[in-house]
Design an enzyme around this catalytic site. Structure first.
Site, PDB file in Angstrom:
ATOM      1  N   ASN A  32      47.853  13.983  10.563  1.00  0.00           N
ATOM      2  CA  ASN A  32      46.964  13.780  11.249  1.00  0.00           C
ATOM      3  C   ASN A  32      46.013  13.376  10.271  1.00  0.00           C
ATOM      4  OD1 ASN A  32      44.312  14.659  13.414  1.00  0.00           O
ATOM      5  ND2 ASN A  32      45.364  12.764  13.875  1.00  0.00           N
ATOM      6  N   LEU A  33      46.466  12.621   9.294  1.00  0.00           N
ATOM      7  CA  LEU A  33      45.645  12.628   7.900  1.00  0.00           C
ATOM      8  C   LEU A  33      44.149  11.918   8.199  1.00  0.00           C
ATOM      9  CD1 LEU A  33      48.567  11.611   5.788  1.00  0.00           C
ATOM     10  CD2 LEU A  33      47.554  13.962   6.446  1.00  0.00           C
ATOM     11  N   HIS A  34      43.245  12.451   7.328  1.00  0.00           N
ATOM     12  CA  HIS A  34      41.775  12.118   7.347  1.00  0.00           C
ATOM     13  C   HIS A  34      41.609  11.858   5.839  1.00  0.00           C
ATOM     14  CE1 HIS A  34      40.748  16.125   6.545  1.00  0.00           C
ATOM     15  NE2 HIS A  34      41.311  16.443   7.806  1.00  0.00           N
ATOM     16  N   GLY A  36      39.810  13.710   4.001  1.00  0.00           N
ATOM     17  CA  GLY A  36      40.177  14.993   3.387  1.00  0.00           C
ATOM     18  C   GLY A  36      41.434  14.876   2.738  1.00  0.00           C
ATOM     19  N   HIS A  37      42.534  14.511   3.460  1.00  0.00           N
ATOM     20  CA  HIS A  37      43.764  14.649   2.911  1.00  0.00           C
ATOM     21  C   HIS A  37      43.975  13.504   1.737  1.00  0.00           C
ATOM     22  CE1 HIS A  37      44.448  16.171   7.188  1.00  0.00           C
ATOM     23  NE2 HIS A  37      45.188  17.133   6.397  1.00  0.00           N
ATOM     24  N   GLY A 149      42.904  21.847  -0.026  1.00  0.00           N
ATOM     25  CA  GLY A 149      41.416  21.398   0.316  1.00  0.00           C
ATOM     26  C   GLY A 149      40.727  22.899   0.263  1.00  0.00           C
ATOM     27  N   ASP A 152      39.600  25.045   3.419  1.00  0.00           N
ATOM     28  CA  ASP A 152      40.403  26.382   3.953  1.00  0.00           C
ATOM     29  C   ASP A 152      40.211  27.235   2.745  1.00  0.00           C
ATOM     30  OD1 ASP A 152      41.796  25.300   6.556  1.00  0.00           O
ATOM     31  OD2 ASP A 152      42.204  23.615   5.316  1.00  0.00           O
ATOM     32  N   ARG A 189      41.205  19.094  13.617  1.00  0.00           N
ATOM     33  CA  ARG A 189      40.647  19.621  15.074  1.00  0.00           C
ATOM     34  C   ARG A 189      39.418  19.054  15.398  1.00  0.00           C
ATOM     35  NH1 ARG A 189      43.626  24.267  12.418  1.00  0.00           N
ATOM     36  NH2 ARG A 189      45.216  24.688  14.141  1.00  0.00           N
TER      37      ARG A 189
HETATM   38  O1  PAF Z   1      46.088  23.341   5.294  1.00  0.00           O
HETATM   39  C1  PAF Z   1      47.247  22.935   6.003  1.00  0.00           C
HETATM   40  O2  PAF Z   1      47.234  21.895   6.476  1.00  0.00           O
HETATM   41  C2  PAF Z   1      48.426  23.849   6.160  1.00  0.00           C
HETATM   42  O3  PAF Z   1      47.861  25.131   6.447  1.00  0.00           O
HETATM   43  C3  PAF Z   1      49.359  23.739   5.146  1.00  0.00           C
HETATM   44  C4  PAF Z   1      48.881  24.213   3.876  1.00  0.00           C
HETATM   45  C5  PAF Z   1      50.052  22.473   5.171  1.00  0.00           C
HETATM   46  C6  PAF Z   1      50.730  24.383   5.454  1.00  0.00           C
HETATM   47  O4  PAF Z   1      51.437  24.402   6.705  1.00  0.00           O
END
Ligand code: PAF
Length: 288
Positions: A32-34, A36-37, A149, A152, A189
């Site tokens: 579910n990339l945005h 940030g990814h 990122g 987190d 989310r």
């Molecule tokens: O940050 C996330 O998307 C997840 O916690 C990760 C690091 C891919 C581990 O499942």
């Protein structure tokens, strides 16, 4: 971009790159990339010859009653975005590939201390799930670097300790939070929010900014944290935690200058997290 689902195929593909002396970067994701990814992929590109992204919605890091089943799965769109961003390999294993004997029988990795409290306090077992799957991905990919990122923040601290404690030869790079124009930290989310909740959501970041400014003026931490929680309730959030820690997530002390303000709060169906760094003046009172 090659999409691989099988461990042997992943290993043989990466072995060929390694034998050519190419540096490998890993970007672990749950899809579910945005943007940030994509910033993680851009960072990975800058530091390595080959970028491997993983896409795996890891059941071990979701607690009972959390959003594992509803977690957005957008595989084709993710694949297209990763191709466009210049990713070389996408590793997208099935749950039965990484956990062939089920979760109960699975060896787990526990990172003490830094994973306790904050999100680790509200989501018991969450960081064991993250540490286990990330260790597995590190073993499978054997990257030179891996990008995570800074949204987190605690996860990043857990992974840094994991790599240090287990002597893994991997450089961990933290990538700054990517925000929407209104300040909301991008997160998969955020998609759970109604349009009304989405309009409220940037109040989390705005509140953190107001608190940071007050802390940097030297106002007492305890008072500011209390005011912050009240402001979040008033805006419609249910705060989970709002804490000031030092940059390593240890409690702030009278000598702490570089601190981080961390918050998690529920808004409708979404649990949002965010953080801001704070430079404390020498005069700050440190009770919380
Ligand atoms: O940050 C996330 O998307 C997840 O916690 C990760 C690091 C891919 C581990 O499942």
């Amino acid at each position: 971009m090659r999409t691989l689902r099988d461990i042997d195929e992943l290993r043989s593909t990466l072995r060929a790159y390694r034998q050519r002396g190419q540096r490998i970067a890993l970007v672990p994701t749950m899809g579910n990339l945005h943007a940030g990814h994509l910033a993680l992929v851009t960072c990975a590109r800058q530091h390595a010859d080959i970028v491997v992204a993983s896409l795996f919605v890891n059941p071990m890091q979701f607690g009972p009653g959390e959003d594992l089943d509803g977690y957005p799965r957008t595989f084709s769109a993710d694949q297209a975005q990763l191709t466009e961003a210049g990713c070389d390999v996408l590793f997208a294993p099935a749950v039965s590939t990484l956990y062939p004997n089920g979760l109960d029988a699975q060896t787990r990795v526990h990172v003490p201390e830094v994973g306790e409290g904050l999100c680790g306090g509200s989501r018991p077992g969450h960081f064991d799930g993250v540490s286990t799957v990330v260790s597995m991905l590190f073993n499978l990919v054997q990257p030179d670097i891996a990008c995570f990122g800074e949204k987190d923040y605690q996860q990043l601290a857990v992974i840094r300790k994991l790599v240090r404690d287990l002597h893994m030869p991997i450089e961990i790079i933290g990538v700054p939070i990517v925000r929407a124009e209104d300040g909301l930290a991008l997160s998969s989310r955020n998609g759970y929010l109604s349009s009304e909740e989405r309009a409220t959501a940037p109040a989390l970041y705005r509140t953190l900014c107001v608190l940071r400014d007050a802390l940097e003026r030297g106002e007492p931490i305890e008072t500011i944290i209390h005011q912050g929680k009240t402001a979040l309730y008033d805006a419609g959030f249910t705060p989970d935690y709002l804490e000031l820690r030092d940059a390593t997530l240890a409690p702030v002390s009278p000598t702490t200058r570089h601190a981080v303000l961390l918050a998690a709060a529920t808004l409708g169906p979404a649990r949002l997290i965010d953080n801001l760094s704070v430079q404390l003046p020498a005069t700050t009172a440190t009770g919380q």
